[in-house]
Scaffold this motif. Sequence first.
Motif, PDB file in Angstrom:
ATOM      1  N   ALA A   9       0.820  -1.222   0.000  1.00  0.00           N
ATOM      2  CA  ALA A   9       0.000   0.000   0.000  1.00  0.00           C
ATOM      3  C   ALA A   9       0.853   1.271   0.000  1.00  0.00           C
ATOM      4  O   ALA A   9       2.001   1.269  -0.405  1.00  0.00           O
ATOM      5  N   SER A  31      -0.033  -3.458   3.762  1.00  0.00           N
ATOM      6  CA  SER A  31       1.345  -3.269   4.210  1.00  0.00           C
ATOM      7  C   SER A  31       1.829  -1.862   3.854  1.00  0.00           C
ATOM      8  O   SER A  31       1.718  -1.424   2.707  1.00  0.00           O
ATOM      9  N   PHE A  51      10.022  -5.471   4.895  1.00  0.00           N
ATOM     10  CA  PHE A  51       9.997  -6.918   5.159  1.00  0.00           C
ATOM     11  C   PHE A  51      11.414  -7.462   5.356  1.00  0.00           C
ATOM     12  O   PHE A  51      11.598  -8.530   5.911  1.00  0.00           O
ATOM     13  N   GLY A  52      12.382  -6.725   4.811  1.00  0.00           N
ATOM     14  CA  GLY A  52      13.754  -7.226   4.815  1.00  0.00           C
ATOM     15  C   GLY A  52      14.111  -7.840   3.477  1.00  0.00           C
ATOM     16  O   GLY A  52      14.548  -9.001   3.430  1.00  0.00           O
ATOM     17  N   MET A  80      10.348  -1.865  -3.901  1.00  0.00           N
ATOM     18  CA  MET A  80       9.295  -2.720  -3.340  1.00  0.00           C
ATOM     19  C   MET A  80       8.645  -3.544  -4.448  1.00  0.00           C
ATOM     20  O   MET A  80       8.378  -4.736  -4.275  1.00  0.00           O
ATOM     21  N   LYS A 197       7.526  14.359  -9.927  1.00  0.00           N
ATOM     22  CA  LYS A 197       7.611  13.003 -10.471  1.00  0.00           C
ATOM     23  C   LYS A 197       6.409  12.780 -11.374  1.00  0.00           C
ATOM     24  O   LYS A 197       5.328  13.314 -11.092  1.00  0.00           O
TER      25      LYS A 197
HETATM   26  P1  NAP Z   1      10.908   1.788  -2.335  1.00  0.00           P
HETATM   27  O1  NAP Z   1      12.107   2.646  -2.509  1.00  0.00           O
HETATM   28  O2  NAP Z   1      10.479   0.961  -3.464  1.00  0.00           O
HETATM   29  O3  NAP Z   1      11.097   0.812  -1.101  1.00  0.00           O
HETATM   30  C1  NAP Z   1      12.241   0.759  -0.283  1.00  0.00           C
HETATM   31  C2  NAP Z   1      11.966  -0.250   0.784  1.00  0.00           C
HETATM   32  O4  NAP Z   1      10.908   0.198   1.653  1.00  0.00           O
HETATM   33  C3  NAP Z   1      11.467  -1.580   0.239  1.00  0.00           C
HETATM   34  O5  NAP Z   1      12.530  -2.374  -0.237  1.00  0.00           O
HETATM   35  C4  NAP Z   1      10.776  -2.143   1.456  1.00  0.00           C
HETATM   36  O6  NAP Z   1      11.723  -2.543   2.414  1.00  0.00           O
HETATM   37  C5  NAP Z   1      10.098  -0.915   2.046  1.00  0.00           C
HETATM   38  N1  NAP Z   1       8.739  -0.727   1.523  1.00  0.00           N
HETATM   39  C6  NAP Z   1       8.331   0.050   0.504  1.00  0.00           C
HETATM   40  N2  NAP Z   1       7.005   0.009   0.359  1.00  0.00           N
HETATM   41  C7  NAP Z   1       6.556  -0.850   1.305  1.00  0.00           C
HETATM   42  C8  NAP Z   1       5.286  -1.319   1.669  1.00  0.00           C
HETATM   43  N3  NAP Z   1       4.158  -0.893   1.022  1.00  0.00           N
HETATM   44  N4  NAP Z   1       5.197  -2.214   2.695  1.00  0.00           N
HETATM   45  C9  NAP Z   1       6.314  -2.622   3.354  1.00  0.00           C
HETATM   46  N5  NAP Z   1       7.539  -2.189   3.054  1.00  0.00           N
HETATM   47  C10 NAP Z   1       7.670  -1.318   2.055  1.00  0.00           C
HETATM   48  O7  NAP Z   1       9.679   2.653  -1.840  1.00  0.00           O
HETATM   49  P2  NAP Z   1       9.556   4.223  -1.555  1.00  0.00           P
HETATM   50  O8  NAP Z   1       9.660   4.945  -2.835  1.00  0.00           O
HETATM   51  O9  NAP Z   1      10.466   4.594  -0.413  1.00  0.00           O
HETATM   52  O10 NAP Z   1       8.043   4.302  -1.078  1.00  0.00           O
HETATM   53  C11 NAP Z   1       7.689   3.840   0.207  1.00  0.00           C
HETATM   54  C12 NAP Z   1       6.180   3.812   0.327  1.00  0.00           C
HETATM   55  O11 NAP Z   1       5.658   5.105   0.086  1.00  0.00           O
HETATM   56  C13 NAP Z   1       5.503   2.866  -0.671  1.00  0.00           C
HETATM   57  O12 NAP Z   1       4.557   2.117   0.051  1.00  0.00           O
HETATM   58  C14 NAP Z   1       4.853   3.776  -1.687  1.00  0.00           C
HETATM   59  O13 NAP Z   1       3.639   3.263  -2.177  1.00  0.00           O
HETATM   60  C15 NAP Z   1       4.654   5.054  -0.895  1.00  0.00           C
HETATM   61  N6  NAP Z   1       4.762   6.256  -1.737  1.00  0.00           N
HETATM   62  C16 NAP Z   1       5.909   6.463  -2.444  1.00  0.00           C
HETATM   63  C17 NAP Z   1       6.019   7.585  -3.243  1.00  0.00           C
HETATM   64  C18 NAP Z   1       7.261   7.830  -4.058  1.00  0.00           C
HETATM   65  O14 NAP Z   1       7.294   8.853  -4.760  1.00  0.00           O
HETATM   66  N7  NAP Z   1       8.243   6.945  -4.036  1.00  0.00           N
HETATM   67  C19 NAP Z   1       4.954   8.490  -3.316  1.00  0.00           C
HETATM   68  C20 NAP Z   1       3.795   8.237  -2.571  1.00  0.00           C
HETATM   69  C21 NAP Z   1       3.715   7.122  -1.790  1.00  0.00           C
HETATM   70  P3  NAP Z   1      12.225  -4.065   2.537  1.00  0.00           P
HETATM   71  O15 NAP Z   1      13.161  -4.286   1.392  1.00  0.00           O
HETATM   72  O16 NAP Z   1      12.890  -4.095   3.876  1.00  0.00           O
HETATM   73  O17 NAP Z   1      11.021  -4.943   2.473  1.00  0.00           O
END
Ligand code: NAP
Length: 252
Positions: A9, A31, A51-52, A80, A197
């Motif tokens: 999520a 999640s 999750f790791g 992710m 973005k």
């Molecule tokens: P990312 O770089 O793809 O993820 C980095 C790590 O964060 C993943 O490897 C995982 O850790 C953990 N992770 C990410 N999403 C997760 C989830 N839904 N549930 C459990 N663990 C999660 O992700 P990100 O860009 O940092 O984004 C993090 C969250 O913010 C996501 O859920 C995404 O939908 C939300 N979001 C992101 C953006 C954006 O611009 N990137 C904008 C709005 C919302 P592990 O390897 O330890 O499992």
Amino acid sequence: MAINLLILAGTIEATRLAKEISDAGVNAILSYAGRVERVKPQPLPKRVGGFGGVAGLCDYIEGSAITHVIDATHPFAIQMSRNAVDSCAHLKVPLLALSRPPWTVQRGDSWIRVDSISAAVDWLQIPARRVMLAVGRMHIYEFSLQPQHRYLLRLVDPPTSDIPLSNFESIISRGPFTIENDIALLQSHKIELLVSKNSGGTGARSKIDAARYLGLPVIMINRPELNRERQEVEDISEALQWLFHGAQNLGV
Ligand code: NAP
């Protein structure tokens, strides 16, 4: 076998899907990465935190007897999404991505397309401007390399000492946003340039429409490549179809 769904999520699409899944009485868990302090109340149970990696996600899926995974993360949450593809392929658990189509240029848009955050930072090697930075909190630090600009940030949680910019102002809001309000926002802060973005979808679109209305340039950051094969749909109704009737009926 009864469905036990894991929803990855952190997006408005995941929230909408959670409502439909809850209404349908399906076992599911949401999640979250844990990036936002105040998660909206949801009609499904949730877990928070990484999750790791692939190994950790595999352990979680097996340990929680997950039967299906829907990846409804943001298109820029690429790590992710890759982990989800790799874990589900390894365990042979069905995976679907609920994705938003990217925004495309419309008449009147003035987009400078770049492939990464760092390319956007490079582009900003220009004299001082008033810049609205819509890149997410985690990437703000990269823009400290261009300290000449006055940045406007729109944040979900109030800023703490973790904002590594010296010249910025912030507003706290999680939307929904409207084009009228975003035109007023850009005007009142005298914004000259928007960095965004290419998130796609409707939730974050109004700032792009507002920039077009005001004739402002937008540095548009293209989506990262997944570099994996996966099944993808754009509509929640298609995701439900996949869940209840299987991928073969989806035509994807
Ligand atoms: P990312 O770089 O793809 O993820 C980095 C790590 O964060 C993943 O490897 C995982 O850790 C953990 N992770 C990410 N999403 C997760 C989830 N839904 N549930 C459990 N663990 C999660 O992700 P990100 O860009 O940092 O984004 C993090 C969250 O913010 C996501 O859920 C995404 O939908 C939300 N979001 C992101 C953006 C954006 O611009 N990137 C904008 C709005 C919302 P592990 O390897 O330890 O499992």
